[in-house]
Design a protein around this motif. Structure first.
Motif, mmCIF file in Angstrom:
data_model
loop_
_atom_site.group_PDB
_atom_site.id
_atom_site.type_symbol
_atom_site.label_atom_id
_atom_site.label_comp_id
_atom_site.label_asym_id
_atom_site.label_seq_id
_atom_site.Cartn_x
_atom_site.Cartn_y
_atom_site.Cartn_z
ATOM 1 N N TRP A 77 0.843 -1.189 0.000
ATOM 2 C CA TRP A 77 0.000 0.000 0.000
ATOM 3 C C TRP A 77 0.884 1.248 0.000
ATOM 4 O O TRP A 77 1.845 1.325 0.770
ATOM 5 N N TYR A 78 0.524 2.223 -0.805
ATOM 6 C CA TYR A 78 1.169 3.530 -0.813
ATOM 7 C C TYR A 78 0.087 4.545 -0.476
ATOM 8 O O TYR A 78 -0.908 4.649 -1.203
ATOM 9 N N VAL A 79 0.238 5.238 0.642
ATOM 10 C CA VAL A 79 -0.772 6.206 1.078
ATOM 11 C C VAL A 79 -0.138 7.587 1.181
ATOM 12 O O VAL A 79 1.039 7.721 1.513
ATOM 13 N N THR A 80 -0.940 8.596 0.889
ATOM 14 C CA THR A 80 -0.419 9.964 0.901
ATOM 15 C C THR A 80 -0.655 10.670 2.231
ATOM 16 O O THR A 80 -0.080 11.723 2.465
ATOM 17 N N ASP A 81 -1.491 10.102 3.103
ATOM 18 C CA ASP A 81 -1.819 10.780 4.367
ATOM 19 C C ASP A 81 -1.894 9.758 5.498
ATOM 20 O O ASP A 81 -2.918 9.089 5.678
ATOM 21 N N LYS A 82 -0.820 9.631 6.245
ATOM 22 C CA LYS A 82 -0.754 8.667 7.351
ATOM 23 C C LYS A 82 -1.829 8.954 8.395
ATOM 24 O O LYS A 82 -2.489 8.043 8.893
ATOM 25 N N ALA A 83 -2.031 10.233 8.732
ATOM 26 C CA ALA A 83 -3.006 10.592 9.759
ATOM 27 C C ALA A 83 -4.420 10.192 9.337
ATOM 28 O O ALA A 83 -5.199 9.706 10.161
ATOM 29 N N GLU A 84 -4.752 10.385 8.078
ATOM 30 C CA GLU A 84 -6.086 10.006 7.592
ATOM 31 C C GLU A 84 -6.279 8.498 7.700
ATOM 32 O O GLU A 84 -7.327 8.027 8.134
ATOM 33 N N TYR A 85 -5.273 7.731 7.324
ATOM 34 C CA TYR A 85 -5.344 6.277 7.450
ATOM 35 C C TYR A 85 -5.546 5.880 8.916
ATOM 36 O O TYR A 85 -6.445 5.105 9.242
ATOM 37 N N LEU A 86 -4.729 6.411 9.801
ATOM 38 C CA LEU A 86 -4.806 6.039 11.214
ATOM 39 C C LEU A 86 -6.144 6.435 11.835
ATOM 40 O O LEU A 86 -6.673 5.733 12.688
ATOM 41 N N ALA A 87 -6.710 7.538 11.393
ATOM 42 C CA ALA A 87 -7.985 8.016 11.939
ATOM 43 C C ALA A 87 -9.166 7.162 11.503
ATOM 44 O O ALA A 87 -10.237 7.250 12.096
ATOM 45 N N HIS A 88 -8.972 6.340 10.481
ATOM 46 C CA HIS A 88 -10.080 5.565 9.918
ATOM 47 C C HIS A 88 -9.801 4.063 9.898
ATOM 48 O O HIS A 88 -10.346 3.347 9.068
ATOM 49 N N GLN A 89 -8.972 3.562 10.817
ATOM 50 C CA GLN A 89 -8.578 2.155 10.766
ATOM 51 C C GLN A 89 -9.761 1.191 10.870
ATOM 52 O O GLN A 89 -9.769 0.162 10.206
ATOM 53 N N GLY A 90 -10.764 1.521 11.684
ATOM 54 C CA GLY A 90 -11.944 0.655 11.784
ATOM 55 C C GLY A 90 -12.666 0.555 10.449
ATOM 56 O O GLY A 90 -13.037 -0.542 10.015
ATOM 57 N N GLU A 91 -12.839 1.696 9.793
ATOM 58 C CA GLU A 91 -13.485 1.709 8.477
ATOM 59 C C GLU A 91 -12.624 0.992 7.432
ATOM 60 O O GLU A 91 -13.151 0.318 6.557
ATOM 61 N N VAL A 92 -11.307 1.137 7.555
ATOM 62 C CA VAL A 92 -10.392 0.445 6.641
ATOM 63 C C VAL A 92 -10.618 -1.063 6.749
ATOM 64 O O VAL A 92 -10.764 -1.760 5.741
ATOM 65 N N GLY A 93 -10.669 -1.577 7.973
ATOM 66 C CA GLY A 93 -10.870 -3.005 8.184
ATOM 67 C C GLY A 93 -12.189 -3.492 7.613
ATOM 68 O O GLY A 93 -12.242 -4.538 6.955
ATOM 69 N N ARG A 94 -13.259 -2.736 7.851
ATOM 70 C CA ARG A 94 -14.578 -3.131 7.327
ATOM 71 C C ARG A 94 -14.584 -3.128 5.803
ATOM 72 O O ARG A 94 -15.071 -4.064 5.168
ATOM 73 N N ALA A 95 -14.051 -2.072 5.199
ATOM 74 C CA ALA A 95 -14.030 -1.975 3.738
ATOM 75 C C ALA A 95 -13.176 -3.092 3.149
ATOM 76 O O ALA A 95 -13.544 -3.700 2.139
ATOM 77 N N TYR A 96 -12.040 -3.385 3.789
ATOM 78 C CA TYR A 96 -11.172 -4.456 3.306
ATOM 79 C C TYR A 96 -11.926 -5.789 3.316
ATOM 80 O O TYR A 96 -11.935 -6.517 2.327
ATOM 81 N N ARG A 97 -12.564 -6.113 4.447
ATOM 82 C CA ARG A 97 -13.283 -7.388 4.564
ATOM 83 C C ARG A 97 -14.450 -7.464 3.581
ATOM 84 O O ARG A 97 -14.748 -8.536 3.056
ATOM 85 N N ASP A 98 -15.107 -6.332 3.314
ATOM 86 C CA ASP A 98 -16.212 -6.308 2.343
ATOM 87 C C ASP A 98 -15.741 -6.763 0.960
ATOM 88 O O ASP A 98 -16.465 -7.437 0.243
ATOM 89 N N VAL A 99 -14.527 -6.373 0.586
ATOM 90 C CA VAL A 99 -14.014 -6.673 -0.757
ATOM 91 C C VAL A 99 -13.227 -7.980 -0.784
ATOM 92 O O VAL A 99 -13.387 -8.795 -1.693
ATOM 93 N N MET A 100 -12.376 -8.194 0.219
ATOM 94 C CA MET A 100 -11.444 -9.321 0.197
ATOM 95 C C MET A 100 -11.808 -10.462 1.143
ATOM 96 O O MET A 100 -11.152 -11.500 1.127
ATOM 97 N N GLY A 101 -12.825 -10.268 1.965
ATOM 98 C CA GLY A 101 -13.160 -11.284 2.952
ATOM 99 C C GLY A 101 -12.157 -11.274 4.084
ATOM 100 O O GLY A 101 -11.502 -10.271 4.338
#
Length: 132
Positions: free
Chosen positions: A77-101
């Motif tokens: 993964w290449y991300v442009t905003d570390k703070a944005e990623y860290l602030a949304h880790q719960g949503e990241v996990g849900r979105a990841y599981r929705d697509v990749m299981g």
């Protein structure tokens, strides 16, 4: 030649790169996918929306090569905003599981200053091994 280019049906042409390269041994290299659609349009401006689209794009390349998300062995993964990623880790996990299981390959995340497409907030490259 030993490999073939993978390009999901209906996608806009890739100019100067391949979305995927499938080797004779079943190794699939998926070029960095960003949060635009098959028509190369950014429908989402936010990190989660773009991340979800990038993962859907990876899944589309893997499936076009005859694989499934469970065949993925590596994501970078290449991300442009570390703070944005860290602030949304719960949503990241849900979105990841929705697509990749619940398949979690080896992963690396790198924070970068910017990506080639100005609107892109994340780019993800992948490797899969598909049984031949």
């Amino acid at each position: 030649m030993g490999h073939r280019i993978i390009h999901p049906e209906g996608w806009a042409p890739a100019k100067g790169y391949a979305n995927g390269v499938l080797c004779a041994d079943g190794t699939l290299y998926v070029g960095g996918q960003i949060g635009w659609t098959a028509e190369q349009v950014f429908e989402a401006q936010d990190f989660i929306g773009q991340m979800r689209q990038a993962l859907q794009n990876i899944r589309a390349v893997v499936e076009a090569a005859g694989g499934t998300p469970e065949d993925l062995v590596r994501l970078t993964w290449y991300v442009t905003d570390k703070a944005e990623y860290l602030a949304h880790q719960g949503e990241v996990g849900r979105a990841y599981r929705d697509v990749m299981g619940r398949h979690f390959p080896a992963m690396t995340m790198v924070v970068v200053k910017e990506l080639v497409e100005d609107a892109a907030r994340v780019e993800i490259e992948a490797t899969a091994v598909i049984a031949q």
